[in-house]
Design a protein around this motif. Sequence first.
Motif, mmCIF file in Angstrom:
data_model
loop_
_atom_site.group_PDB
_atom_site.id
_atom_site.type_symbol
_atom_site.label_atom_id
_atom_site.label_comp_id
_atom_site.label_asym_id
_atom_site.label_seq_id
_atom_site.Cartn_x
_atom_site.Cartn_y
_atom_site.Cartn_z
ATOM 1 N N SER A 153 -7.374 -9.758 -2.911
ATOM 2 C CA SER A 153 -7.812 -11.116 -2.622
ATOM 3 C C SER A 153 -7.269 -12.041 -3.706
ATOM 4 N N ILE A 154 -7.031 -13.289 -3.344
ATOM 5 C CA ILE A 154 -6.525 -14.280 -4.290
ATOM 6 C C ILE A 154 -7.631 -15.293 -4.538
ATOM 7 N N GLN A 155 -7.990 -15.445 -5.824
ATOM 8 C CA GLN A 155 -9.035 -16.385 -6.217
ATOM 9 C C GLN A 155 -8.527 -17.167 -7.421
ATOM 10 N N ASP A 156 -8.430 -18.453 -7.289
ATOM 11 C CA ASP A 156 -7.922 -19.326 -8.347
ATOM 12 C C ASP A 156 -6.526 -18.860 -8.762
ATOM 13 N N ALA A 157 -6.331 -18.572 -10.030
ATOM 14 C CA ALA A 157 -5.018 -18.152 -10.536
ATOM 15 C C ALA A 157 -4.906 -16.636 -10.615
ATOM 16 N N TYR A 158 -5.875 -15.910 -10.073
ATOM 17 C CA TYR A 158 -5.892 -14.461 -10.187
ATOM 18 C C TYR A 158 -5.781 -13.780 -8.826
ATOM 19 N N THR A 159 -5.073 -12.687 -8.814
ATOM 20 C CA THR A 159 -5.060 -11.813 -7.650
ATOM 21 C C THR A 159 -5.906 -10.613 -8.013
ATOM 22 N N SER A 160 -6.923 -10.357 -7.245
ATOM 23 C CA SER A 160 -7.816 -9.236 -7.493
ATOM 24 C C SER A 160 -7.427 -8.072 -6.582
ATOM 25 N N ILE A 161 -7.221 -6.910 -7.177
ATOM 26 C CA ILE A 161 -6.915 -5.697 -6.422
ATOM 27 C C ILE A 161 -8.022 -4.693 -6.704
ATOM 28 N N VAL A 162 -8.757 -4.324 -5.660
ATOM 29 C CA VAL A 162 -9.844 -3.357 -5.795
ATOM 30 C C VAL A 162 -9.392 -2.047 -5.168
ATOM 31 N N ILE A 163 -9.453 -0.967 -5.954
ATOM 32 C CA ILE A 163 -9.062 0.363 -5.469
ATOM 33 C C ILE A 163 -10.264 1.279 -5.639
ATOM 34 N N ASN A 164 -10.949 1.543 -4.531
ATOM 35 C CA ASN A 164 -12.156 2.370 -4.571
ATOM 36 C C ASN A 164 -11.993 3.705 -3.868
ATOM 37 N N ASP A 165 -10.963 3.838 -3.050
ATOM 38 C CA ASP A 165 -10.824 5.047 -2.252
ATOM 39 C C ASP A 165 -9.413 5.614 -2.404
ATOM 40 N N PHE A 166 -9.297 6.921 -2.264
ATOM 41 C CA PHE A 166 -8.004 7.573 -2.401
ATOM 42 C C PHE A 166 -8.030 8.924 -1.697
ATOM 43 N N VAL A 167 -6.841 9.448 -1.475
ATOM 44 C CA VAL A 167 -6.663 10.793 -0.933
ATOM 45 C C VAL A 167 -5.591 11.465 -1.769
ATOM 46 N N GLU A 168 -5.851 12.714 -2.167
ATOM 47 C CA GLU A 168 -4.832 13.518 -2.851
ATOM 48 C C GLU A 168 -4.293 14.541 -1.869
ATOM 49 N N ILE A 169 -2.980 14.618 -1.783
ATOM 50 C CA ILE A 169 -2.331 15.594 -0.921
ATOM 51 C C ILE A 169 -1.643 16.613 -1.810
ATOM 52 N N SER A 170 -1.944 17.890 -1.574
ATOM 53 C CA SER A 170 -1.283 18.955 -2.325
ATOM 54 C C SER A 170 -1.110 20.160 -1.405
ATOM 55 N N SER A 171 -0.139 20.983 -1.749
ATOM 56 C CA SER A 171 0.165 22.164 -0.955
ATOM 57 C C SER A 171 0.980 23.116 -1.820
ATOM 58 N N PRO A 172 0.853 24.434 -1.621
ATOM 59 C CA PRO A 172 1.688 25.368 -2.377
ATOM 60 C C PRO A 172 3.184 25.094 -2.168
ATOM 61 N N GLY A 173 3.557 24.529 -1.034
ATOM 62 C CA GLY A 173 4.955 24.246 -0.755
ATOM 63 C C GLY A 173 5.443 22.905 -1.295
ATOM 64 N N LEU A 174 4.549 22.104 -1.867
ATOM 65 C CA LEU A 174 4.915 20.800 -2.398
ATOM 66 C C LEU A 174 5.272 20.953 -3.870
ATOM 67 N N LYS A 175 6.546 20.958 -4.175
ATOM 68 C CA LYS A 175 7.029 21.176 -5.542
ATOM 69 C C LYS A 175 7.790 19.948 -6.025
ATOM 70 N N ASN A 176 7.344 19.383 -7.126
ATOM 71 C CA ASN A 176 7.996 18.231 -7.759
ATOM 72 C C ASN A 176 8.343 17.128 -6.753
ATOM 73 N N PRO A 177 7.322 16.563 -6.073
ATOM 74 C CA PRO A 177 7.603 15.562 -5.040
ATOM 75 C C PRO A 177 8.232 14.297 -5.614
ATOM 76 N N HIS A 178 9.168 13.762 -4.865
ATOM 77 C CA HIS A 178 9.779 12.472 -5.191
ATOM 78 C C HIS A 178 10.448 11.943 -3.921
ATOM 79 N N GLY A 179 10.739 10.649 -3.915
ATOM 80 C CA GLY A 179 11.394 10.041 -2.776
ATOM 81 C C GLY A 179 10.483 9.845 -1.579
ATOM 82 N N LEU A 180 9.420 9.077 -1.735
ATOM 83 C CA LEU A 180 8.487 8.815 -0.640
ATOM 84 C C LEU A 180 9.080 7.835 0.375
#
Length: 79
Positions: A51-78
């Motif tokens: 959200s943008i309020q006055d001269a500030y942009t507020s970014i709220v991060i309350n939720d997330f998901v972690e993805i992992s797998s035995p086959g996921l090795k050194n991930p890069h290039g999303l």
Amino acid sequence: MNIKPKLSDEVSKSLVGLGRTEDLKFSPDGRRLAIAGFHSNKILILEMDCSIQDAYTSIVINDFVEISSPGLKNPHGLA
């Protein structure tokens, strides 16, 4: 423009646990951010509310998901 991120404790711990990051990618609508954790062999997806309020942009991060797998090795290039 000033950006003021607000993270939950769980999100902060998950970000720290990623260690070295290799790449990141925003979703088309800008509400999610995927981050590749190179050495942790994880991909972290953050759910963001901006959200943008006055001269500030507020970014709220309350939720997330972690993805992992035995086959996921050194991930890069999303896409």
